[in-house]
Design a protein around this motif. Structure first.
Motif, PDB file in Angstrom:
ATOM      1  N   PHE A  71       0.832  -1.206   0.000  1.00  0.00           N
ATOM      2  CA  PHE A  71       0.000   0.000   0.000  1.00  0.00           C
ATOM      3  C   PHE A  71       0.862   1.248   0.000  1.00  0.00           C
ATOM      4  N   ARG A  72       0.316   2.280  -0.613  1.00  0.00           N
ATOM      5  CA  ARG A  72       0.940   3.601  -0.606  1.00  0.00           C
ATOM      6  C   ARG A  72      -0.159   4.647  -0.441  1.00  0.00           C
ATOM      7  N   PHE A  73       0.082   5.599   0.451  1.00  0.00           N
ATOM      8  CA  PHE A  73      -0.865   6.683   0.679  1.00  0.00           C
ATOM      9  C   PHE A  73      -0.143   8.009   0.482  1.00  0.00           C
ATOM     10  N   GLU A  74      -0.591   8.768  -0.494  1.00  0.00           N
ATOM     11  CA  GLU A  74       0.008  10.084  -0.748  1.00  0.00           C
ATOM     12  C   GLU A  74      -0.462  11.078   0.308  1.00  0.00           C
ATOM     13  N   GLY A  75       0.479  11.814   0.881  1.00  0.00           N
ATOM     14  CA  GLY A  75       0.130  12.805   1.886  1.00  0.00           C
ATOM     15  C   GLY A  75       1.048  14.008   1.799  1.00  0.00           C
ATOM     16  N   ASN A  76       1.524  14.456   2.959  1.00  0.00           N
ATOM     17  CA  ASN A  76       2.388  15.638   2.985  1.00  0.00           C
ATOM     18  C   ASN A  76       3.852  15.263   2.707  1.00  0.00           C
ATOM     19  N   ASP A  77       4.767  16.168   3.080  1.00  0.00           N
ATOM     20  CA  ASP A  77       6.177  15.933   2.749  1.00  0.00           C
ATOM     21  C   ASP A  77       6.935  15.199   3.848  1.00  0.00           C
ATOM     22  N   VAL A  78       6.210  14.530   4.741  1.00  0.00           N
ATOM     23  CA  VAL A  78       6.820  13.663   5.757  1.00  0.00           C
ATOM     24  C   VAL A  78       6.404  12.228   5.443  1.00  0.00           C
ATOM     25  N   GLY A  79       7.378  11.369   5.210  1.00  0.00           N
ATOM     26  CA  GLY A  79       7.086  10.002   4.804  1.00  0.00           C
ATOM     27  C   GLY A  79       7.395   8.985   5.888  1.00  0.00           C
ATOM     28  N   VAL A  80       6.605   7.941   5.915  1.00  0.00           N
ATOM     29  CA  VAL A  80       6.840   6.847   6.857  1.00  0.00           C
ATOM     30  C   VAL A  80       6.717   5.521   6.102  1.00  0.00           C
ATOM     31  N   LEU A  81       7.762   4.718   6.132  1.00  0.00           N
ATOM     32  CA  LEU A  81       7.685   3.367   5.606  1.00  0.00           C
ATOM     33  C   LEU A  81       7.309   2.435   6.743  1.00  0.00           C
ATOM     34  N   VAL A  82       6.343   1.547   6.482  1.00  0.00           N
ATOM     35  CA  VAL A  82       5.856   0.614   7.494  1.00  0.00           C
ATOM     36  C   VAL A  82       6.060  -0.808   6.954  1.00  0.00           C
ATOM     37  N   SER A  83       6.879  -1.593   7.635  1.00  0.00           N
ATOM     38  CA  SER A  83       7.226  -2.925   7.132  1.00  0.00           C
ATOM     39  C   SER A  83       6.673  -4.046   8.006  1.00  0.00           C
ATOM     40  N   HIS A  84       6.138  -5.069   7.335  1.00  0.00           N
ATOM     41  CA  HIS A  84       5.693  -6.276   8.032  1.00  0.00           C
ATOM     42  C   HIS A  84       6.888  -7.173   8.331  1.00  0.00           C
ATOM     43  N   GLY A  85       6.622  -8.335   8.932  1.00  0.00           N
ATOM     44  CA  GLY A  85       7.693  -9.214   9.353  1.00  0.00           C
ATOM     45  C   GLY A  85       7.826 -10.498   8.556  1.00  0.00           C
ATOM     46  N   PHE A  86       8.667 -11.391   9.054  1.00  0.00           N
ATOM     47  CA  PHE A  86       9.017 -12.655   8.410  1.00  0.00           C
ATOM     48  C   PHE A  86       7.813 -13.591   8.361  1.00  0.00           C
ATOM     49  N   THR A  87       7.477 -14.052   7.181  1.00  0.00           N
ATOM     50  CA  THR A  87       6.329 -14.915   6.838  1.00  0.00           C
ATOM     51  C   THR A  87       4.991 -14.208   6.970  1.00  0.00           C
ATOM     52  N   GLY A  88       4.984 -12.934   7.388  1.00  0.00           N
ATOM     53  CA  GLY A  88       3.747 -12.177   7.516  1.00  0.00           C
ATOM     54  C   GLY A  88       3.427 -11.416   6.243  1.00  0.00           C
TER      55      GLY A  88
ATOM     56  N   THR B  46       1.471  -7.438   4.649  1.00  0.00           N
ATOM     57  CA  THR B  46       1.123  -6.051   4.944  1.00  0.00           C
ATOM     58  C   THR B  46      -0.149  -5.941   5.781  1.00  0.00           C
ATOM     59  N   GLN B  47      -0.956  -7.003   5.820  1.00  0.00           N
ATOM     60  CA  GLN B  47      -2.175  -6.985   6.640  1.00  0.00           C
ATOM     61  C   GLN B  47      -1.864  -6.658   8.091  1.00  0.00           C
ATOM     62  N   SER B  48      -0.698  -7.090   8.575  1.00  0.00           N
ATOM     63  CA  SER B  48      -0.349  -6.895   9.984  1.00  0.00           C
ATOM     64  C   SER B  48      -0.001  -5.456  10.321  1.00  0.00           C
ATOM     65  N   VAL B  49       0.376  -4.671   9.322  1.00  0.00           N
ATOM     66  CA  VAL B  49       0.770  -3.284   9.597  1.00  0.00           C
ATOM     67  C   VAL B  49      -0.102  -2.264   8.873  1.00  0.00           C
ATOM     68  N   ARG B  50      -1.081  -2.729   8.112  1.00  0.00           N
ATOM     69  CA  ARG B  50      -1.949  -1.789   7.398  1.00  0.00           C
ATOM     70  C   ARG B  50      -2.683  -0.841   8.355  1.00  0.00           C
ATOM     71  N   PRO B  51      -3.221  -1.327   9.507  1.00  0.00           N
ATOM     72  CA  PRO B  51      -3.880  -0.376  10.419  1.00  0.00           C
ATOM     73  C   PRO B  51      -2.949   0.741  10.882  1.00  0.00           C
ATOM     74  N   LEU B  52      -1.694   0.413  11.135  1.00  0.00           N
ATOM     75  CA  LEU B  52      -0.726   1.443  11.520  1.00  0.00           C
ATOM     76  C   LEU B  52      -0.491   2.395  10.357  1.00  0.00           C
ATOM     77  N   GLY B  53      -0.350   1.845   9.153  1.00  0.00           N
ATOM     78  CA  GLY B  53      -0.161   2.690   7.984  1.00  0.00           C
ATOM     79  C   GLY B  53      -1.336   3.618   7.762  1.00  0.00           C
ATOM     80  N   GLU B  54      -2.539   3.106   7.946  1.00  0.00           N
ATOM     81  CA  GLU B  54      -3.739   3.930   7.763  1.00  0.00           C
ATOM     82  C   GLU B  54      -3.829   5.031   8.826  1.00  0.00           C
ATOM     83  N   ALA B  55      -3.423   4.705  10.051  1.00  0.00           N
ATOM     84  CA  ALA B  55      -3.436   5.715  11.120  1.00  0.00           C
ATOM     85  C   ALA B  55      -2.444   6.830  10.812  1.00  0.00           C
TER      86      ALA B  55
END
Length: 252
Positions: free
Chosen positions: A12-29, A31-40
């Motif tokens: 997933f990618r969400f366009e926003g302001n000029d501050v970026g945050v990469l959110v990474s899932h883990g081993f065998t997991g 993006t479902q595990s970190v999508r709520p954090l990314g959306e927040a």
């Protein structure tokens, strides 16, 4: 060529302001595990990228062929996307995603302004697993490590097993990252569950002591297991991460 991506495992990618945050899932997991954090984070206006690491979210056979280098390349692609549109880039990651945040905090100090390892891993302290990695008698796939979640009724989208070849790659990534810890100098917010059945909770204090960062903090979670980003403390993790990023960009 990688196989079809499982529903819910898409990057997933969400366009926003000029501050970026990469959110990474883990081993065998996935993006479902970190999508709520990314959306927040996106809801706060940040530009957010959630890469699907190579070999993840497809099939165990695909995962068995993936390597530590391929996971790093997956992250680099989204970091380049963020770098091209943001004045400041942060990295938050769950489990091996936390390991990758430390790796890039060490190797890309020019880009990464701060990192948030969530139950990040620098060591496993699992002699049984270590002994199996090069054993002739070891099965090709070991028991899975997904869905270590305290909240009832919540499931992580993860593989049911762990392929031995890619677990060797994970061990190599841990070794490299552990050696790099003394060179991590960026602000670091470590978030660690007190009860974790996948990664020893001692990783939090170990990483805190090993990194060179002056601005560093360890926050303990009391109501979540390993996949804390889908667990009871998920809202707290999001709030902590948002406050951490805001505190650093407000200094600019």
């Amino acid at each position: 060529m990688e196989q079809d991506v499982l529903a819910g495992a898409e990057p997933f990618r969400f366009e926003g302001n000029d501050v970026g945050v990469l959110v990474s899932h883990g081993f065998t997991g996935t993006t479902q595990s970190v999508r709520p954090l990314g959306e927040a984070l996106a809801a706060e206006g940040f530009t957010v990228a959630g890469p699907r690491l190579a070999g993840h979210g497809t099939s165990i056979e695909d995962h068995a062929k993936s390597t530590a280098e391929s996971w790093i390349r997956s992250v680099e692609e989204d970091l380049a996307w963020l770098e091209g549109r943001c004045r400041a880039v942060f990295f938050a990651g769950l489990s091996m995603g936390g390991t990758l945040s430390l790796y890039f905090g060490a190797t890309r100090p020019d880009l990464i302004k701060g990192i948030v390892p969530i139950n990040g891993c620098a060591y496993l302290a699992n002699p049984e697993l270590a002994a199996a990695l090069y054993s002739r008698e070891a099965p090709p796939v070991l028991p899975g490590v997904g869905s270590d979640i305290k909240m009832e009724g919540v499931e992580e989208l993860a593989y049911p097993g762990v392929p031995v070849p890619s677990t060797r790659e994970f061990a190599a990534l841990l070794n490299v990252t552990r050696d790099l810890l003394p060179t991590v100098g960026c602000p670091t917010l470590l978030i660690q569950s007190r009860e974790d059945h996948v990664v020893p909770p001692g990783n939090g204090p170990f990483i805190l002591d090993a990194i060179a960062s002056v601005d560093k903090e360890l926050v303990w979670l009391d109501d979540s297991y390993h996949v804390a980003t889908l667990d009871n403390d998920a809202p707290r993790i999001a709030a902590l991460t948002i406050d951490f990023v805001k505190s650093l960009v407000s200094e600019d």
